[in-house]
Design an enzyme around this catalytic site. Structure first.
Site, PDB file in Angstrom:
ATOM      1  N   LYS A  82       0.816  -1.771  -0.040  1.00  0.00           N
ATOM      2  CA  LYS A  82      -0.322   0.092   0.060  1.00  0.00           C
ATOM      3  C   LYS A  82       1.056   1.199  -0.190  1.00  0.00           C
ATOM      4  CE  LYS A  82      -4.190  -2.169   2.455  1.00  0.00           C
ATOM      5  NZ  LYS A  82      -4.781  -2.174   3.330  1.00  0.00           N
TER       6      LYS A  82
ATOM      7  N   TYR B 189     -12.702  -1.888  -4.278  1.00  0.00           N
ATOM      8  CA  TYR B 189     -13.350  -2.197  -2.830  1.00  0.00           C
ATOM      9  C   TYR B 189     -14.230  -2.415  -2.342  1.00  0.00           C
ATOM     10  CZ  TYR B 189      -9.185  -2.321  -0.004  1.00  0.00           C
ATOM     11  OH  TYR B 189      -7.343  -2.468   0.296  1.00  0.00           O
TER      12      TYR B 189
ATOM     13  N   ASN C 280      -1.894   0.465   6.410  1.00  0.00           N
ATOM     14  CA  ASN C 280      -1.316  -0.622   7.467  1.00  0.00           C
ATOM     15  C   ASN C 280      -0.803  -1.760   6.630  1.00  0.00           C
ATOM     16  OD1 ASN C 280      -3.328  -1.714   5.453  1.00  0.00           O
ATOM     17  ND2 ASN C 280      -4.728  -3.298   6.921  1.00  0.00           N
TER      18      ASN C 280
ATOM     19  N   HIS D   2      -2.422  -5.719   1.148  1.00  0.00           N
ATOM     20  CA  HIS D   2      -3.557  -6.513   1.595  1.00  0.00           C
ATOM     21  C   HIS D   2      -3.081  -7.585   1.493  1.00  0.00           C
ATOM     22  CE1 HIS D   2      -7.162  -6.757  -0.328  1.00  0.00           C
ATOM     23  NE2 HIS D   2      -6.598  -7.584  -1.809  1.00  0.00           N
TER      24      HIS D   2
END
Ligand code: ATP
Ligand code: MG
Length: 138
Positions: A9, A49, A112, A115
């Site tokens: 990311k 998404y 975070n 993915h």
């Protein structure tokens, strides 16, 4: 051989962590079979998404995913989908186990770092969303 789909990311690319994350992937016995570094557009992030479109974090998440380049990856090994989820760690780095990528690199619940597909059907969708068959070289 089972294939899974991953994204490094924007927060991780921005901090020059591509190499460290690829090292974890290859070091854990996955073979990378496709890879590219791209800047997502908002419609592409929203389509990717789409399962989260009703969630309160959808707008922030999709905008965040377009803030800088990402690395898109397909890699394989026996049980790759579950093994990659384990190597990533919990979604929120505060809950992630020691030695996981999110524990070691992630900033917060949104930023975070990585993915990973969560099942066979989502892996198939996510791989084909970004890669054509001719780009996947086992
Ligand atoms: P990913 O799908 O990125 O591998 P995941 O499967 O662990 O992560 P999901 O529930 O699918 O988590 O959420 C997708 C992404 O949305 C998360 O990785 C995180 O970046 C973001 N996210 C999830 N929950 C929240 C939340 N409550 N607030 C903000 N962002 C969130
Ligand atoms: Mg998910």
């Amino acid at each position: 051989m089972e294939k899974t789909f991953a994204i490094i990311k924007p927060d991780a690319v921005e901090r020059n962590l591509i190499g460290k994350i690829l090292e974890r992937i290859e070091g854990n016995g996955f073979r990378i079979v496709a890879m590219k570094r791209v800047l997502l557009t908002l419609p592409i992030a929203q389509g990717f998404y789409h399962v989260h479109k009703e969630r309160p974090f959808f707008k922030d998440l999709t905008e965040y995913m377009c803030t800088g380049p990402v690395v898109l990856l397909v890699f394989e090994k026996e049980g790759a989908i579950k093994a990659w989820r384990e190597l990533m760690g919990a979604t929120n780095p505060a809950d992630a186990d020691a030695g996981t990528i999110r524990k070691d690199f992630a900033i917060d619940l949104e930023k975070n770092s990585v993915h990973g597909s969560d099942a066979r059907d989502t892996a198939a969708f996510e791989i084909s969303y970004f890669f054509s068959q001719t780009e996947i070289l086992s």
